[in-house]
Write a protein that holds these residues in place. Structure first.
Motif, short mmCIF file in Angstrom:
data_model
loop_
_atom_site.label_atom_id
_atom_site.label_comp_id
_atom_site.label_asym_id
_atom_site.label_seq_id
_atom_site.Cartn_x
_atom_site.Cartn_y
_atom_site.Cartn_z
N LYS A 367 0.83 -1.22 0.00
CA LYS A 367 0.00 0.00 0.00
C LYS A 367 0.86 1.26 0.00
CE LYS A 367 -4.24 -1.67 0.27
NZ LYS A 367 -3.95 -2.61 -0.85
N ILE A 368 2.03 1.18 0.65
CA ILE A 368 2.89 2.36 0.75
C ILE A 368 4.29 1.99 0.30
CG2 ILE A 368 3.87 4.08 2.35
CD1 ILE A 368 1.32 3.58 4.09
N GLY A 369 4.83 2.79 -0.63
CA GLY A 369 6.16 2.50 -1.17
C GLY A 369 7.07 3.71 -1.07
N LEU A 370 8.37 3.43 -1.07
CA LEU A 370 9.37 4.50 -0.95
C LEU A 370 10.43 4.34 -2.04
CD1 LEU A 370 11.09 5.70 2.32
CD2 LEU A 370 12.51 4.85 0.45
N ALA A 371 10.87 5.48 -2.58
CA ALA A 371 11.98 5.46 -3.54
C ALA A 371 13.08 6.39 -3.05
CB ALA A 371 11.50 5.90 -4.92
N HIS A 372 14.32 5.94 -3.20
CA HIS A 372 15.48 6.66 -2.65
C HIS A 372 16.56 6.76 -3.71
CE1 HIS A 372 19.56 5.83 -0.74
NE2 HIS A 372 19.30 7.02 -0.30
N ALA A 373 16.94 8.00 -4.05
CA ALA A 373 17.99 8.19 -5.05
C ALA A 373 19.10 9.07 -4.49
CB ALA A 373 17.42 8.82 -6.31
N VAL A 374 20.32 8.81 -4.96
CA VAL A 374 21.49 9.52 -4.46
C VAL A 374 22.26 10.12 -5.63
CG1 VAL A 374 23.75 9.20 -3.33
CG2 VAL A 374 21.71 8.05 -2.41
N GLY A 375 22.79 11.31 -5.45
CA GLY A 375 23.67 11.92 -6.44
C GLY A 375 25.11 11.86 -5.95
N GLY A 376 26.02 11.48 -6.84
CA GLY A 376 27.44 11.40 -6.50
C GLY A 376 27.69 10.39 -5.41
N SER A 377 28.64 10.73 -4.50
CA SER A 377 28.93 9.80 -3.41
C SER A 377 28.01 10.07 -2.22
CB SER A 377 30.39 9.93 -2.99
OG SER A 377 30.63 11.23 -2.48
N GLY A 378 26.99 10.93 -2.42
CA GLY A 378 26.04 11.20 -1.34
C GLY A 378 25.81 12.69 -1.09
N ALA A 379 26.21 13.55 -2.03
CA ALA A 379 26.02 14.99 -1.85
C ALA A 379 24.57 15.41 -2.05
CB ALA A 379 26.94 15.77 -2.80
N THR A 380 23.79 14.57 -2.74
CA THR A 380 22.35 14.80 -2.87
C THR A 380 21.62 13.50 -2.55
OG1 THR A 380 22.65 16.42 -4.65
CG2 THR A 380 20.47 15.42 -4.47
N ALA A 381 20.52 13.61 -1.84
CA ALA A 381 19.63 12.45 -1.67
C ALA A 381 18.19 12.92 -1.79
CB ALA A 381 19.86 11.76 -0.33
N VAL A 382 17.36 12.10 -2.40
CA VAL A 382 15.94 12.40 -2.55
C VAL A 382 15.15 11.15 -2.13
CG1 VAL A 382 14.10 13.11 -4.13
CG2 VAL A 382 16.44 13.92 -4.51
N VAL A 383 14.18 11.33 -1.25
CA VAL A 383 13.34 10.23 -0.80
C VAL A 383 11.88 10.58 -1.09
CG1 VAL A 383 12.54 8.94 1.23
CG2 VAL A 383 14.97 9.50 0.99
N SER A 384 11.20 9.72 -1.80
CA SER A 384 9.80 9.95 -2.15
C SER A 384 8.94 8.83 -1.56
CB SER A 384 9.61 9.96 -3.67
OG SER A 384 10.50 10.88 -4.26
N ILE A 385 7.77 9.20 -1.06
CA ILE A 385 6.85 8.20 -0.49
C ILE A 385 5.54 8.26 -1.27
CG2 ILE A 385 5.57 7.49 1.58
CD1 ILE A 385 7.88 8.73 3.25
N LEU A 386 5.07 7.13 -1.72
CA LEU A 386 3.83 7.06 -2.51
C LEU A 386 2.84 6.11 -1.85
CD1 LEU A 386 6.46 7.18 -4.72
CD2 LEU A 386 4.50 7.64 -6.20
N GLU A 387 1.56 6.36 -2.07
CA GLU A 387 0.53 5.54 -1.43
C GLU A 387 -0.57 5.19 -2.43
OE1 GLU A 387 -1.52 7.46 1.83
OE2 GLU A 387 -2.02 5.53 2.73
N ALA A 388 -0.97 3.94 -2.39
CA ALA A 388 -2.06 3.49 -3.26
C ALA A 388 -3.37 4.07 -2.76
CB ALA A 388 -2.12 1.97 -3.25
N GLU A 389 -4.20 4.59 -3.67
CA GLU A 389 -5.54 5.05 -3.26
C GLU A 389 -6.53 4.35 -4.15
OE1 GLU A 389 -6.64 9.10 -2.79
OE2 GLU A 389 -5.09 9.47 -1.31
N ILE A 390 -6.73 3.08 -3.87
CA ILE A 390 -7.56 2.28 -4.78
C ILE A 390 -8.74 1.72 -4.00
CG2 ILE A 390 -7.59 0.25 -6.29
CD1 ILE A 390 -4.48 0.87 -6.64
#
Lengths: 390, 134
Positions: A367-390
């Protein structure tokens, strides 16, 4: 802030796609996502493209406009196109920019793409280009490579927490096992632990099978505001939160080299925004540019206590059927890692999981998922959380 | 690496010149215009410092897949080194066998050739580190 939903998703196959150009793959992913959503070109307000280094890989800059043109949205409809770059987090950040453009009220329907074409040039040159995401003046000029920095994180993690060479290898084994279930993955074959442990060294203690490959590929999503989303789909996936954080460009300047503070802060911001914690996540795509990067990610995202990531991998808690399935797509290691596409491809996988479309690799009741991306050796990180609404 | 880009950083790469925030006392290498701890208060208060060049290995690796300019040196040791004054940097460890290198090893800087711009091009010099015999 308005609610934002994902209403369409698509990727190309990832791999060495020698017969296909950058624009070919960008268009294929875009059209798949648009078809999946049911919108038409006239409905699109804007385009965001994640791409790390087309200028270096294929001598082509200005790829936002290029993709807009060949997807048929520039010459007649003149829709705005914006390229976003943050090395390996480029696609994730393009997703964030698209999210902001809708939540702010400026646009209603936006297409996000991510693309990279890395195999038109030799491996040595391609590795050199990916190392442009680390500090060129104070790391690479002294002989450091992207992999060498990952290797120093691995050494520090092993010495401090007792993480073993076998535990690192199991990250690769599990990602290949998942990749074998993904028809779009670059590598769709299971591997044995010995294969990882006997592969050649890249930078000790890391070997060839510890590192994500060089890949071609593209991925795309269609995002829409809450009031519009339901017109096109009865199973929208809600973007619950996006968190982003920075750290020093050089690995050596960080507070710690075996914790990625950018991930810790991006995750905290995302969890706070969603009103959730790591225990609420059913499935996650994390940034395994190397096997140690995945072990650090599952700790720094809060799925396992610091220092216990290696053990969690050994116990297969991150495999399909385990406590928290990680990288069901095969991850960067097996699905492939076209750098600018990766952040978008991770979200495509989470959307498939939350809609129940992940076929043989479906996580039950996700029902709930997370995506995690990193730039370089860790100078940027982005975390996104998504949820099913079905 | 082109000439002007290398040349303008030669004080740091040749002589380990960095700086120190006189507001909080923290040392930086390479030089920073603003202290990340003191922000505005550090403006105009950064003082140039030449580091002693001694320190210890924080983490290390033996590089087998190198960039084109460093291929001939393979396999070579890269390390993160913590200078005595506090800052950390990345550099090669030389005059050290591959089975001798270890975390915590005491090292000091040495002036060496880093790479060259092809057969007829300029040679780039800078710091590397070698073990200090205890």
């Amino acid at each position: 802030m308005r609610d934002v939903y994902v209403i369409g998703a698509g990727t190309t196959r990832f791999g060495e796609l020698w017969e296909r150009s950058f624009r070919d793959i960008g268009i294929e992913a875009g059209i798949k996502a648009i078809n999946d959503s049911g919108i038409t070109g006239n409905d699109i307000d804007a385009l965001y493209i994640g791409n790390m280094s087309a200028g270096a890989f294929i001598n082509q800059e200005h790829v936002g406009a290029l993709i807009a043109d060949y997807v048929g949205l520039a010459g007649s409809l003149h829709i705005p196109a914006t390229r976003v770059e943050a090395a390996g987090a480029s696609g994730a950040l393009a997703f964030k920019e698209a999210y902001l453009s809708i939540s702010s009220g400026m646009y209603d329907i936006v297409v996000v793409g991510g693309a990279e074409k890395m195999t038109d040039i030799g491996d040595e040159m391609a590795n050199y280009i990916t190392s442009m995401a680390i500090d060129q003046e104070w790391e690479t000029v002294f002989g450091a490579t992207y992999a060498s920095l990952q290797a120093m994180m691995a050494r520090a993690h092993m010495e401090r927490y007792g993480t073993t060479r076998e535990q690192l290898g199991m990250v690769s084994v599990i990602n290949h096992r998942h990749g074998a279930l993904n028809p779009d993955a670059q590598f769709q074959r299971e591997i044995k632990l010995e294969t990882v442990l006997k592969s050649g060294y890249v930078a000790e203690p890391l070997r060839v099978f510890d590192m994500a490959p060089l890949s071609d590929g593209a991925a795309a999503l269609v995002l829409a505001s809450g009031d519009v989303a339901r017109k096109y789909t009865d199973r929208p996936v809600k973007v619950k939160a996006i968190g982003q954080a920075s750290d020093t460009i050089s690995l050596h300047d960080r507070r710690e080299i075996c914790t990625m503070d950018s991930t810790v802060y991006a995750a905290k911001r995302a969890y706070d925004m969603a009103g959730m914690g790591p225990e609420d996540i059913d499935v996650a795509e994390v940034y395994d540019s190397s096997t140690i990067a995945e072990i650090m990610a599952i700790e720094d995202l809060g799925f396992f206590p610091k220092g216990e990531g290696g053990k969690a991998v050994e116990d297969e808690k991150i495999a399909l059927g385990g406590e928290i399935p990680i990288n069901t797509s095969g991850g960067l290691k097996a699905r492939g890692h076209p750098v600018g596409a990766t952040g978008v491809a991770q979200i495509v996988e989470i959307v498939k999981q939350l809609r129940g479309d992940a076929d043989r690799r479906q996580v039950k009741d996700a029902k709930i998922g997370l995506a995690h991306a990193v730039g370089g050796s860790g100078a940027t990180a982005v975390v996104s959380i998504l949820e099913a609404e079905i | 690496m082109n000439m002007p880009r290398f040349w303008r950083e030669k004080q740091g790469r040749y002589n380990l010149v960095g700086n120190r925030c006189t507001n909080c006392g923290t040392y930086y290498f390479p030089k920073r215009d603003i202290c990340p701890k003191c922000h505005r208060k550090s403006i105009g208060k950064m003082e140039e410092v030449r580091f002693k060049g001694t320190g210890k290995v924080v983490s290390w690796t033996i590089v087998h897949d190198a960039h084109p300019d460093y291929k001939d040196m393979r396999p070579y040791i890269m390390a993160i080194i913590e200078l005595e004054e506090g800052p950390r940097l990345t550099g090669q460890i030389v005059d050290c066998s591959l089975d001798e290198i270890h975390t915590g090893m005491r090292v000091r800087d040495t002036f060496r050739k880093l790479s060259e711009d092809g057969k007829d091009g300029v040679i780039f010099y800078g710091y590397k580190f070698r073990p200090v015999k205890e």
